[in-house]
Each structure stands twice: as C-alpha cells, then as structure tokens.
Design a protein around this motif. Structure first.
Motif, PDB file in Angstrom:
ATOM      1  N   THR A   1       0.809  -1.367  -0.067  1.00 62.23           N
ATOM      2  CA  THR A   1       0.150  -0.027   0.163  1.00 62.23           C
ATOM      3  C   THR A   1       0.834   1.079   0.037  1.00 62.23           C
ATOM      4  O   THR A   1       2.160   1.215   0.476  1.00 62.23           O
ATOM      5  N   GLN A   2       0.345   2.409  -0.495  1.00 57.76           N
ATOM      6  CA  GLN A   2       1.067   3.658  -0.371  1.00 57.76           C
ATOM      7  C   GLN A   2       1.407   3.908   1.050  1.00 57.76           C
ATOM      8  O   GLN A   2       2.715   4.522   1.316  1.00 57.76           O
ATOM      9  N   ASP A   3       0.675   3.664   2.071  1.00 60.93           N
ATOM     10  CA  ASP A   3       0.876   3.924   3.591  1.00 60.93           C
ATOM     11  C   ASP A   3       2.233   3.143   3.934  1.00 60.93           C
ATOM     12  O   ASP A   3       2.971   3.666   4.609  1.00 60.93           O
ATOM     13  N   GLU A   4       2.158   1.976   3.599  1.00 56.56           N
ATOM     14  CA  GLU A   4       3.420   0.972   3.810  1.00 56.56           C
ATOM     15  C   GLU A   4       4.746   1.617   3.228  1.00 56.56           C
ATOM     16  O   GLU A   4       5.549   1.710   3.934  1.00 56.56           O
ATOM     17  N   ILE A   5       4.605   2.142   1.809  1.00 58.04           N
ATOM     18  CA  ILE A   5       5.735   2.464   1.323  1.00 58.04           C
ATOM     19  C   ILE A   5       6.144   3.989   1.993  1.00 58.04           C
ATOM     20  O   ILE A   5       7.332   4.031   2.215  1.00 58.04           O
ATOM     21  N   GLU A   6       5.356   4.761   2.459  1.00 58.96           N
ATOM     22  CA  GLU A   6       5.587   5.842   3.156  1.00 58.96           C
ATOM     23  C   GLU A   6       6.353   5.659   4.402  1.00 58.96           C
ATOM     24  O   GLU A   6       7.165   6.543   4.713  1.00 58.96           O
ATOM     25  N   GLN A   7       5.977   4.572   5.122  1.00 61.96           N
ATOM     26  CA  GLN A   7       6.587   4.169   6.310  1.00 61.96           C
ATOM     27  C   GLN A   7       8.032   3.753   5.958  1.00 61.96           C
ATOM     28  O   GLN A   7       8.996   3.941   6.955  1.00 61.96           O
ATOM     29  N   CYS A   8       8.513   3.539   4.946  1.00 63.38           N
ATOM     30  CA  CYS A   8       9.910   3.269   4.472  1.00 63.38           C
ATOM     31  C   CYS A   8      10.875   4.496   4.160  1.00 63.38           C
ATOM     32  O   CYS A   8      11.904   4.102   3.800  1.00 63.38           O
ATOM     33  N   ARG A   9      10.018   5.677   4.180  1.00 62.56           N
ATOM     34  CA  ARG A   9      10.805   6.717   3.391  1.00 62.56           C
ATOM     35  C   ARG A   9      12.151   6.881   4.380  1.00 62.56           C
ATOM     36  O   ARG A   9      13.152   7.250   3.610  1.00 62.56           O
ATOM     37  N   PRO A  10      12.251   7.072   5.462  1.00 62.04           N
ATOM     38  CA  PRO A  10      13.553   7.084   6.256  1.00 62.04           C
ATOM     39  C   PRO A  10      14.523   5.960   5.822  1.00 62.04           C
ATOM     40  O   PRO A  10      15.828   6.642   5.711  1.00 62.04           O
ATOM     41  N   ALA A  11      14.295   4.699   5.712  1.00 58.34           N
ATOM     42  CA  ALA A  11      15.229   3.789   5.361  1.00 58.34           C
ATOM     43  C   ALA A  11      15.713   4.116   3.845  1.00 58.34           C
ATOM     44  O   ALA A  11      16.804   3.900   3.418  1.00 58.34           O
ATOM     45  N   ILE A  12      14.830   4.359   2.900  1.00 59.00           N
ATOM     46  CA  ILE A  12      15.312   4.822   1.615  1.00 59.00           C
ATOM     47  C   ILE A  12      16.321   6.134   1.777  1.00 59.00           C
ATOM     48  O   ILE A  12      17.088   5.896   0.885  1.00 59.00           O
ATOM     49  N   ALA A  13      15.741   7.068   2.470  1.00 56.51           N
ATOM     50  CA  ALA A  13      16.599   8.325   2.351  1.00 56.51           C
ATOM     51  C   ALA A  13      17.818   8.106   3.086  1.00 56.51           C
ATOM     52  O   ALA A  13      18.992   8.700   2.749  1.00 56.51           O
ATOM     53  N   ALA A  14      18.227   6.955   4.214  1.00 59.39           N
ATOM     54  CA  ALA A  14      19.358   6.916   4.559  1.00 59.39           C
ATOM     55  C   ALA A  14      20.244   6.116   3.703  1.00 59.39           C
ATOM     56  O   ALA A  14      21.458   5.861   4.192  1.00 59.39           O
ATOM     57  N   ALA A  15      19.688   5.392   2.896  1.00 63.32           N
ATOM     58  CA  ALA A  15      20.781   4.406   1.944  1.00 63.32           C
ATOM     59  C   ALA A  15      21.511   5.208   0.937  1.00 63.32           C
ATOM     60  O   ALA A  15      21.172   6.224   0.366  1.00 63.32           O
TER      61      ALA A  15
ATOM     62  N   ILE B   1      10.575   8.611  -3.892  1.00 61.64           N
ATOM     63  CA  ILE B   1      11.064   8.858  -2.602  1.00 61.64           C
ATOM     64  C   ILE B   1      12.565   8.818  -2.694  1.00 61.64           C
ATOM     65  O   ILE B   1      13.053   9.881  -1.968  1.00 61.64           O
ATOM     66  N   ALA B   2      13.265   7.634  -3.255  1.00 58.08           N
ATOM     67  CA  ALA B   2      14.668   7.760  -3.576  1.00 58.08           C
ATOM     68  C   ALA B   2      15.122   8.902  -4.439  1.00 58.08           C
ATOM     69  O   ALA B   2      16.180   9.670  -4.009  1.00 58.08           O
TER      70      ALA B   2
END
Length: 314
Positions: free
Chosen positions: A121-135, A155-156
C-alpha cells in the motif's frame, strides 16, 4: 571497500526447485533427480547477495500470514541484515515459485504466484521513507505492484539516493519512470521487451542501449549471460567480459549480479569495476544449487575475479 548502505525493496518467494535431466513436455510427467525448498524472490535474493558481497542492507518486503510467511520471517531474521521491514496481509498468500532446473547448462523454467508481493500500500511505502533516504543505494525490481515501485523510486529521487532498477520480471513501465532511474540492469529478454529490438549479442545490445538512453536512462548494464554484459553510460559503451563457470543452477545469476553490483557501488567503487566484480560474483553463484543459499562471500568473488580468465566474445 567501505560498507555502504543498500536498501532493497522487493519480493520474497518460497522456492520449490526440481532438478531435471530435461524440461517436461506438455502433459508429460518426469521423475526429478533432486528437489529442494528454500527462500527466494528477486528482492530477497538480491538483498542476500548485497549483504554477502559486503554491504549493510535494509530489506523491505511483504508476505502472507501463512506457513510460508512464517518461513520467510525465520529466514530473514537469520540472514544478518542490518534491518528488515516485513509487512503482512491475511488476504493473499506469501509469494511462491515452482522452478525446474534442467540440462548440462542448468537452465531454468519458473512459474511464480506473486501473492502478497503485489499488495504493497502507499501507506506502507511511506513508512519506509527514512530507510530509503538513509541508504546510499536503492535497489528494486518489478516483482511487486507497480504503483508501489513508482512511489519508492520517487522517494529515493527526492532524497538523492542512487537508484538501481532491475526490470525483472518484465512489466511495462513508463518512460517517465525510466528517466528517474540512475542505473537500469535488464537482461537480453527484458531489453528486447523494453525497446522492441531483438537483443541476442553485443551489437544488438548496443542498438538497444541507444533507444534506452533516448528514454532518459543515464546508465545501463545489459547482461548477456556467457557473452558478458554491455555497460553503457551516456552512449559510451564497454564490454564487461563473462567469467567462465561450470553451472549447476542459473536461477540466481541475475540476482547475484545485481546485489553484488549494488554493494560495490554503495561502497564507492566505480561503475565499471563494480560490474566486473558482479560478473565474478555471479560466476561463483551459478556453480551452486539454490538461489539465496548459493550467494557467495565477498572474498570468494574476489578470489574468482583474481584467478579466472575472463571469457572474451569475438
């Protein structure tokens, strides 16, 4: 090489593999000479490869609330990742794949039920924003639902994270999406489907590369099996020679290549050197059975790269 950070969003599948002397014909039953069950899925395989090739890895996936999902959690918890974000659904099964491996070349034929992999879901993907940004690197494929993949790439891109898209298994994607990708890694079949050019050798891969650059792709590596790989950056191409192997199971070759490539780029290795290491890594992988279980260590791939003579295609 420093340990860079790779975030992998991708599929988890439970693989059921049968080793055959040849592929069965329609309506035919054949006796397998061996079988095994293990962890698979392009996302999970590439995450394991990136980890064993030297990166710090955050894996993001989704499974069903079933026995296969329990297997997935155990496998991912024991893999050694820096972090795992695993969503779940009660409405769909955990992804699974039925795989035949046959013949002296260990070619494979695969039927996949994606199940939960297609339900991000879009909400699940948004929860991953910090992990994507930190990579340092985002590595993703096309074995999940496309809106989720599109959002992850957005997001990336917003965060300045380098994006690798392995367009497998093929599904149609927009030129807009392709233009946001820093590195595209199709095989010959996927490249043919993306461009309409029949890709079967270096020359046809070069023609296809021009088409893909025209769609906004900055850099691409077209993998061509035993012919090696074509690296093309802004229209400048070079051949990454294949390193010979005695194949036992080619199922995980592409995933090994992509995971190893991501690990090297995350560690600051130049793209051409990273591709050469990835070729050596995949060479070791295909000599072992099982996709995730066959992923070699960084040291094993380095030794193969140092000792093996590349296979030059005339």
């Amino acid at each position: 090489m420093k340990k860079g950070k790779v975030c992998v969003l991708g599929s988890f599948n439970l693989d059921i593999v049968a080793g055959m002397s040849r592929f069965p014909q329609p309506g035919e039953s054949l006796i397998a000479h061996n079988s095994m069950m293990g962890a698979g899925g392009k996302g999970a395989n590439q995450a394991v490869a990136a980890l064993r090739a030297g990166a710090r890895v955050h894996y993001i996936g989704k499974v069903g609330r079933d026995d296969f999902g329990t297997f997935a959690r155990r496998h991912l918890d024991s893999a050694g990742f820096d972090a795992v974000t695993l969503f779940s659904t009660a409405d769909y099964p955990t992804g699974n794949a039925l795989i035949y491996v046959a013949g002296v070349d260990a070619e494979n034929m695969i039927a996949v039920d994606p199940g939960a992999n297609l339900t991000f879901t879009q909400d699940e993907i948004e929860q991953c924003r910090p992990a994507i940004a930190a990579a340092d690197i985002l590595l993703t494929q096309l074995e999940n639902n496309l809106p989720a993949i599109e959002r992850v790439i957005d997001i990336a891109a917003e965060a300045g994270t380098y994006i690798i898209l392995n367009p497998a298994p093929f599904q149609p994607v927009s030129d807009l999406l392709l233009s946001k990708v820093d590195l595209l890694t199709p095989n010959a079949t996927e490249c043919t489907l993306l461009t309409g050019i029949e890709v079967n050798d270096i020359a046809s891969a070069q023609r296809a590369a021009k088409v893909l650059h025209g769609k906004g792709i900055k850099a691409l590596i077209i993998t061509l099996g035993t012919q090696g790989a074509l690296l093309s950056v802004a229209g400048q191409t070079q051949l990454i020679a294949a390193i010979p192997a005695v194949p036992k199971d080619t199922t995980g070759a592409g995933d090994a290549f992509n995971g190893a490539l991501a690990s090297q780029l995350a560690g600051g290795i130049p793209l051409d050197d990273a591709a050469r290491f990835a070729s050596a890594y995949a060479s070791v992988c295909v000599e072992r059975a099982g996709a995730a279980a066959s992923m070699p260590s960084y040291e094993e791939a380095l030794e193969r790269q140092a000792s093996a003579q590349p296979q030059i295609v005339q």
